[in-house]
Design an enzyme around this catalytic site. Structure first.
Site, PDB file in Angstrom:
ATOM      1  N   SER A 136      37.347  34.497  77.929  1.00 41.51           N
ATOM      2  CA  SER A 136      38.559  34.245  77.149  1.00 41.51           C
ATOM      3  C   SER A 136      39.547  33.361  77.925  1.00 41.51           C
ATOM      4  O   SER A 136      39.202  32.271  78.337  1.00 41.51           O
ATOM      5  CB  SER A 136      39.158  35.599  76.737  1.00 41.51           C
ATOM      6  N   ASP A 270      34.793  34.594  65.909  1.00 42.02           N
ATOM      7  CA  ASP A 270      35.821  34.788  66.920  1.00 42.02           C
ATOM      8  C   ASP A 270      37.152  34.228  66.446  1.00 42.02           C
ATOM      9  O   ASP A 270      37.311  33.020  66.313  1.00 42.02           O
ATOM     10  CB  ASP A 270      35.387  34.082  68.209  1.00 42.02           C
ATOM     11  N   HIS A 299      34.475  39.087  70.521  1.00 40.98           N
ATOM     12  CA  HIS A 299      35.227  38.398  71.569  1.00 40.98           C
ATOM     13  C   HIS A 299      35.397  39.329  72.785  1.00 40.98           C
ATOM     14  O   HIS A 299      35.181  38.930  73.922  1.00 40.98           O
ATOM     15  CB  HIS A 299      36.596  37.972  71.015  1.00 40.98           C
TER      16      HIS A 299
END
EC number: 3.1.1.13
Length: 324
Positions: A136, A270, A299
């Protein structure tokens, strides 16, 4: 390959100050110190995990154990929390009590990049090659690290569910930006009140919040209890508010310079990096190793798919590792 149950893997835990901020480090494998050159048996390679946000090392516990076993226990696998995201043990403050201001705004996005570079400089010998595995916002941090410290011996960077552009415009970003930038202080009060609950009750609340998942990783539950600390939440939300403002344009220059070292892994559903971000980067870099998840992983894969993800990564890196 020797079969080892992941539960018996040597896991070493440390709370340290890095750039003056409390930092939680989990180290998998027998190597505790990689900074000294005198020990002849330094590994040639360190796998370092750069977390998402919340950047709590504990979320990656199962992941690093699975990765370490998948790599036949040949290389250390470490995860370093973001500055100030972990609840320090009693007797340790969130910020080191010194007069020297080590870093302006260590809890901000730029500070977190410098925090990781500083950690490497102080704790890892220059001769050790790195495999950076980022998740991320960790992907944005990793690209920044590669840009700012080209001397780092990065063999590969694996960017999982990369939030490296237009975060505020993503479906989740549109929802969260007003919350993070205007209303985040409103969240402190309920967190402060919840912080007085007994640990067991906090764990039950976390279990309730994650009840939709078929299998939820036990270490995610214990780690999530940290989120009942106002200091942690304040640092987590502050960093997130900066992400919305600062992660705007994809850094195509750095990507281009390092393309051969990068592996991108995008999710299909996502809401932080929608699929058209994948389509566009794929068009801009047709020669890049840019993959789209076919397994429907979320995610926040650490909540329920750490082992699957570790197995995939081990697979992708097989060629690199045989060439070492």
């Amino acid at each position: 390959t020797r079969l080892v149950s992941e539960e018996t893997v040597p896991l070493h835990e440390e709370f340290i100050y890095c750039c003056g901020a409390a930092t939680h480090v989990l180290k998998c494998g027998p190597w505790k110190d990689l900074s000294k050159d005198e020990s002849k048996n330094l590994p040639r390679l360190l796998f370092m995990i750069i977390p998402g946000n919340p950047g709590l090392a504990g979320y990656y516990r199962t992941f690093i154990q699975a990765l370490y076993c998948g790599l036949n226990q040949q290389y250390p696998v470490w995860v370093v929390s973001h500055a100030g995201h972990c609840k320090p043990p009693s007797g340790m403050e969130m910020i080191e009590d010194t007069d020297i201001k080590e870093l302006e705004d260590v809890f901000g996005l730029n500070g977190q990049v410098e925090h990781k570079l500083n950690f490497l400089k102080k704790n890892v010998s220059k001769d050790i090659k790195l495999v950076l595995i980022a998740h991320s916002i960790g992907c944005y941090i990793t690209l920044e690290m590669m840009k700012r410290a080209s001397e780092l011996q990065v063999l590969r960077s694996v960017l999982l569910f990369p939030t490296i552009e237009r975060m505020a415009q993503s479906p989740q970003g549109k929802l969260m930006t007003p919350l993070l930038c205007k209303l985040r202080y409103v969240l402190y009060m309920p967190v402060y009140l919840l912080s007085f609950l007994p640990e067991g009750v906090k764990a039950s609340l976390v279990r309730f919040a994650l009840r939709g998942m078929k299998t939820c990783d036990e270490s995610s539950i214990t780690t999530s209890v940290n989120l009942f600390s106002v200091d942690c939440i304040a640092n987590i939300l502050y960093m997130a508010s900066q992400e919305m403002m600062k992660v705007v344009e994809r850094d195509s220059t750095t990507i281009k310079q390092n393309l051969k070292k990068l592996i991108f892994y995008y999710g299909t559903g996502d809401s932080w990096c929608p699929q058209h971000y994948y389509d566009e980067i794929k068009m801009d870099f047709p020669d890049g190793d840019i993959r789209l998840c076919e397994k429907g992983l979320r995610h926040a894969f650490v909540l329920d798919a750490s082992k699957e993800m570790a197995a995939m990564i081990t697979d992708w890196l097989q060629d690199d590792l045989t060439k070492l």
